[in-house]
Design a protein around this motif. Structure first.
Motif, mmCIF file in Angstrom:
data_model
loop_
_atom_site.group_PDB
_atom_site.id
_atom_site.type_symbol
_atom_site.label_atom_id
_atom_site.label_comp_id
_atom_site.label_asym_id
_atom_site.label_seq_id
_atom_site.Cartn_x
_atom_site.Cartn_y
_atom_site.Cartn_z
ATOM 1 N N ARG A 124 -8.430 4.268 5.970
ATOM 2 C CA ARG A 124 -8.032 3.983 7.293
ATOM 3 C C ARG A 124 -7.053 2.719 7.174
ATOM 4 N N MET A 125 -5.618 3.420 7.083
ATOM 5 C CA MET A 125 -4.550 2.243 6.832
ATOM 6 C C MET A 125 -3.340 2.427 7.810
ATOM 7 N N THR A 126 -2.705 1.643 8.025
ATOM 8 C CA THR A 126 -1.340 1.698 8.857
ATOM 9 C C THR A 126 -0.198 2.204 8.139
ATOM 10 N N ILE A 127 0.228 3.175 8.538
ATOM 11 C CA ILE A 127 1.323 3.813 7.868
ATOM 12 C C ILE A 127 2.621 3.320 8.443
ATOM 13 N N ILE A 128 3.489 2.736 7.760
ATOM 14 C CA ILE A 128 4.788 1.818 8.240
ATOM 15 C C ILE A 128 5.939 2.565 7.300
ATOM 16 N N PRO A 129 7.156 2.638 8.077
ATOM 17 C CA PRO A 129 8.122 3.339 7.551
ATOM 18 C C PRO A 129 8.618 2.736 6.062
ATOM 19 N N PRO A 130 9.156 3.681 5.170
ATOM 20 C CA PRO A 130 9.721 3.024 3.901
ATOM 21 C C PRO A 130 10.655 1.778 4.034
ATOM 22 N N GLN A 131 10.495 0.902 3.105
ATOM 23 C CA GLN A 131 11.423 -0.077 3.428
ATOM 24 C C GLN A 131 12.569 -0.064 2.357
ATOM 25 N N PRO A 132 13.604 -0.601 2.630
ATOM 26 C CA PRO A 132 14.801 -0.527 1.611
ATOM 27 C C PRO A 132 14.367 -1.279 0.234
ATOM 28 N N LEU A 135 2.952 -0.158 -12.080
ATOM 29 C CA LEU A 135 3.544 -0.314 -10.565
ATOM 30 C C LEU A 135 3.423 -1.919 -10.304
ATOM 31 N N PHE A 136 4.326 -2.535 -9.600
ATOM 32 C CA PHE A 136 4.190 -4.015 -9.389
ATOM 33 C C PHE A 136 3.946 -3.940 -7.659
ATOM 34 N N SER A 137 2.674 -4.505 -7.401
ATOM 35 C CA SER A 137 2.496 -4.437 -5.945
ATOM 36 C C SER A 137 1.683 -5.793 -5.618
ATOM 37 N N GLY A 138 1.984 -6.624 -4.622
ATOM 38 C CA GLY A 138 1.232 -7.648 -4.417
ATOM 39 C C GLY A 138 2.128 -9.127 -4.770
ATOM 40 N N ILE A 152 0.969 -1.176 -0.056
ATOM 41 C CA ILE A 152 -0.015 -0.080 0.002
ATOM 42 C C ILE A 152 0.880 1.159 0.002
ATOM 43 N N ASN A 153 1.687 1.265 0.913
ATOM 44 C CA ASN A 153 2.734 2.574 1.009
ATOM 45 C C ASN A 153 3.590 2.717 -0.254
ATOM 46 N N CYS A 154 3.838 1.509 -1.026
ATOM 47 C CA CYS A 154 4.548 1.736 -2.057
ATOM 48 C C CYS A 154 3.895 2.499 -3.151
ATOM 49 N N ILE A 155 2.712 2.156 -3.411
ATOM 50 C CA ILE A 155 1.630 2.592 -4.153
ATOM 51 C C ILE A 155 1.377 4.114 -3.981
ATOM 52 N N LYS A 156 1.252 4.338 -2.641
ATOM 53 C CA LYS A 156 1.000 5.693 -2.334
ATOM 54 C C LYS A 156 2.352 6.550 -2.450
ATOM 55 N N ARG A 157 3.243 6.294 -2.264
ATOM 56 C CA ARG A 157 4.621 6.825 -2.553
ATOM 57 C C ARG A 157 4.817 7.157 -4.061
#
Length: 876
Positions: free
Chosen positions: A853-861, A733-736, A625-630
């Motif tokens: 309403r989603m959890t925001i987690i830190p960016p991953q490497p 975008l590739f996600s999932g 989710i966060n990859c898409i949103k960024r």
């Protein structure tokens, strides 16, 4: 400076960091690094060289306030602890932990340095030696300790308890023993627990489910209902330091967002502080943390029970958490029949307030307002004020009784006591002390199955009882003698049975419900609360039974669940979303009995069971989710296209082209597809062609999973190794990790989905959007899932708030031209974007990409194959 280097700020914070208030933060400076390749150990070296104002001993903190040990610094990258503002938080590392000391009325005494393993008697000595000098009034005999449940700790008990046993985050509460008189009569005490001026950093719940895992613990604020707590403008004026609110309004955004805002205003005029998510949760905050904290710390939970309430992810979770925590729940019913089907077990005997009484509806019809009288879209101010007054009067009456019987006894409402190794709830929460108590006797296993499966119930009972468990099957409820035992207890209470005080105008109680059905619900709730694990025996008849559905809704996120597949059947979407699809035991598989017994044993044994499966699954989804949103544009009205990969109706392709062309006219629209052939590609090409002809920005995006184990080469551009290719137009975008996971991800990110034709996959995607309280626009005339097939949820065909009925009806008219349908679809999108519910969420311009309403987690490497090309690829 390398291309990927950025400025990373370094901020000094304190133990109150978990509250995210920023009041105790100090900026120390910045350093220039690449957060994706720099470890924390290397960052420490850089900080020593570049920052002058750096403490000698310190620890790094994650974005959630978790301390990072020195051993972990070599394995963690800066990108894993940096926040959205490119800031790294550090905290002073004292030789001994620092423990705050405050009274139960909110007064901070000071703090001491002491190890958590020390005894409470040792803590008393340290308080007297470290604090008594600065606070001469503090003496050995005039205070007692309170544990996490606010139970007083006797002097003889202090040597048996450790500091950790009474520690609430970073605070220990004490009660000063005085002869002060009781509270004045004009203040109605809701809770005698108070909020520390130094909110603790620890988490309230141990993470064992995605819902209850992120609530910051802090002692509850003493919230008082004062008649004079009203400002000149008629609004309540709580203290600025007050974080917890007296009341929380829970609602389905698409059905009741404007009602929630109006009710909040009415309640505030009566002097109550009210929590409403869109007003309280700021940009960048963690929705899940904030809502869990709000539900955990409110005193009154007010759900606006509209037809879809409980059938969306967050309302379902919020009401369960409030119920388990024993909050005073006062529902406002917008339904013609009570209780709501999916929450019948929780609400079967709950008093509620009608949004409009039957007399008010009848009088409105007589006045000529029949069209609006019973339409829940219209809630006039006079009715709202009456409901607010009824809620306020009832709450004050309940807490007067609470004060009369003693505030230390807790809420007057019965708390669900989850014993026998509660699975999905915390092991140490202030309001749930009893859940850590083992059940007397044998561990209880509840087996939920269809009433017709009594023979199989007998077999599974024998199987599990052989392991020393007590087994109760839902089929036991249908025994006449057993039901009779519970019938009197389960009878709906009259509103006047246990109430004396202000008038209950508009407060109602279900009185026409069949008592046998109510007694069965009461019995199942009692057994489920007591159980350590619940086994669901899934079959076609189980999936079609409303009673079985209610049992699943009640147990999900409350208990450890073991799904047992009895036969092959088409699993409805609500079941797969609640139970999951990857952890089934199969009745027809050889050796299933031993596997089931081992699974139940693991769930019951806290030393063996794995409590991180759900968290890991949720975390993976949030990473995508966060990859898409960024990656997506920060502004824009995002419209997701779903449907079949082939066309079956002769007008469907033309309709898709017309929809794409019409959506392209609005500069704010951003088109997103699932990257497959058929509907998605046709709409996207038409949208792109029209944008190019108008000389506007393309704004076409495709979201595909990295790979899928199934052969989907007929549906999309899939390679032989099951990975997917980039789409030759727009941006990809590739996600999932699979198509099914991709469907879950996009349903959380995007607010609007247009559905054209479609099979079972599109139907599942539509159900995911509905479950996340997002809008599906079905082009009903095209048939397939959009026409109601493949068990697509019927709720998607209801006219959304703010949409004109004539435009909505055009989408199902096969007699009009494709161009008219395309234009109508574009108008519907625009109307939804501009409806009151949408405007509420857009009140903060910076929150446009934080609506869900989603959890925001830190960016991953990033992975080694991360590319910065126009068509970005994210391999998580």
């Amino acid at each position: 400076m390398e291309t990927d280097d950025i400025l990373v700020g370094v901020c000094m914070t304190s133990e109150s960091y978990s509250c995210n208030d920023g009041r105790s933060d100090t900026m120390l400076g910045f350093t220039v690094i690449n957060p994706f390749t720099t470890t924390l150990a290397y960052l420490r070296c850089q900080m020593i060289q570049q920052l002058e104002a750096l403490p000698t001993d310190y620890k790094f903190l994650t974005c959630r306030g978790w301390p990072v040990s020195v051993n972990q610094e070599t394995a963690l990258f800066v990108s894993q602890v940096i926040d959205k503002d490119a800031i790294v938080k550090i905290i002073t590392d004292f030789n001994k932990p620092r423990v705050g000391i405050c009274t139960d009325d909110g007064y901070s005494i000071g703090f001491v340095f002491i190890r958590h393993a020390c005894s409470v008697s040792k803590l008393r000595n340290e308080i007297l030696s470290q604090i008594e000098v600065s606070n001469p009034s503090l003496q050995d005999s005039n205070f007692i300790f309170l544990d996490r449940n606010l139970w007083p700790v006797g002097r003889d008990q202090e040597r048996f308890l450790t500091v950790l046993d009474i520690l609430n985050g970073v605070v220990v509460q004490v009660r000063i023993i005085t002869d002060a008189s009781a509270e004045s009569d004009d203040t109605l005490i809701i809770s005698d627990v108070t909020e520390s001026t130094s909110p603790p950093a620890a988490k309230k719940f141990k993470r064992s489910s995605p819902v209850y895992g992120h609530s910051s613990v802090s002692p509850l604020k003493m919230v008082t209902f004062k008649e004079n707590n009203v400002g000149k403008d008629g609004m309540s004026t709580p203290k600025s330091a007050q974080i917890a609110k007296q009341m929380l309004i829970s609602y389905v955004r698409q059905e009741a967002a404007h009602h929630a805002l109006a009710l909040k205003t009415a309640l505030e005029k009566l002097g109550f502080s009210v929590y409403l998510d869109v007003h309280e949760i700021t940009c960048g905050a963690d929705w899940q943390d904030s809502l869990n904290y709000a539900v955990s710390n409110c005193e009154v939970f007010v759900p606006l029970v509209t037809p879809r309430y409980g059938e969306t992810q967050w309302t379902n979770r919020e009401v369960k958490l409030a119920d388990v925590l024993g909050k005073l729940i006062v529902p406002v019913s917008f339904l013609s029949k009570w209780p709501p089907p999916c929450l019948a077990i929780q609400f079967a005997t709950t008093q509620y307030v009608r949004w409009k009484t039957r007399d008010e509806i009848r009088q409105a019809v007589e006045r000529g307002d029949g069209d609006k009288a019973s339409d829940i879209k219209y809630w006039e101010s006079s009715y709202i004020e009456r409901v607010a007054k009824a809620i306020g009067d009832y709450c004050k009456s309940e807490f007067k009784k609470l004060k009369f019987y003693g505030a230390t006894k807790g809420l007057s409402r019965k708390v669900s006591m989850l014993k026998s190794y509660a699975a999905s709830l915390p092991e140490s929460a202030n309001d749930l002390a009893a859940i850590t108590q083992d059940r007397e006797g044998k561990p209880l296993v509840v087996v939920s199955l269809h009433p017709d499966q009594k023979d199989y119930a007998f077999k599974i009972r024998i199987l599990l009882e052989a392991d020393g468990h007590e087994v109760w099957c839902s089929t036991d409820m249908f025994d006449a003698n057993t039901t009779l035992k519970y019938r009197l207890d389960a009878l709906p209470r009259s509103a006047s049975d246990d109430y004396s005080g202000p008038s209950l105008s508009g407060l109602s109680q279900s009185s026409n419900e069949d008592t046998t059905e109510s007694s069965q619900r009461s019995m199942f709730q009692e057994k489920a609360d007591e159980a350590g694990v619940v086994v669901f025996v899934l079959s076609k008849s189980f999936a079609e039974s409303q009673t079985c559905q209610q049992q699943v809704f009640y147990c999900e996120h409350r208990k450890r669940v073991v799904p047992l597949k009895y036969e092959d059947f088409a699993m409805p979407g609500w079941m797969s979303m609640l139970i999951g699809t990857s952890t089934f035991e199969d009745f027809r598989r050889d050796g299933y009995a031993e596997s089931l017994r081992a699974r139940v044993k693991k769930a019951l044994d806290p030393k063996l069971r794995d409590s991180y499966d759900d968290e890991l699954k949720e975390t993976k989804i949030n990473v995508h989710i966060n990859c898409i949103k960024r990656s997506l544009p920060k502004d824009g009205n995002f419209v997701y296209i779903s449907g079949g990969t082939k066309f079956f109706w002769d007008k469907s392709e033309a309709i898709c082209k017309a929809i794409g062309k019409s959506l392209a006219e609005d500069d704010c629209n951003v088109l997103v597809t699932g990257g497959f052939y058929g509907v998605g590609e046709t709409v996207a090409r038409s949208f792109l062609e029209r944008r190019i002809s108008l000389g506007k920005e393309e704004n076409v995006w495709h979201i595909l999973p990295t790979k899928d184990d199934q052969d989907r080469r007929l549906q999309g551009r899939q390679n032989e190794n099951r990975t997917f290719q980039t789409i030759p137009f727009g941006q990809t975008l590739f996600s999932g990790e699979s198509v099914r996971q991709r469907e879950s991800v996009v349903a959380r990110v995007f607010d609007i989905c247009i559905l054209v034709e479609g099979g079972p996959g599109a139907a599942h995607e539509a159900e995911e959007f509905a479950w996340n309280d997002h809008t599906v626009i079905p082009i009903k005339c095209t048939g397939g899932a959009a026409g109601g097939k493949f068990n697509v949820p019927s709720k998607i065909f209801e006219v959304p708030s703010g949409v004109k009925i004539e435009d909505w009806q055009l989408l199902g008219n096969q007699g009009v031209s494709p161009a008219e349908i395309g234009e109508a679809a574009a108008r519907v999108v625009n109307q939804i974007q501009n409806c009151p519910a949408k405007r509420m969420l857009n009140c903060n311009p910076e929150s446009r990409m934080l609506k869900s309403r989603m959890t925001i987690i830190p960016p991953q490497p990033p992975s080694p194959t991360f590319s910065k090309a126009k068509k970005r690829v994210f391999n998580e």
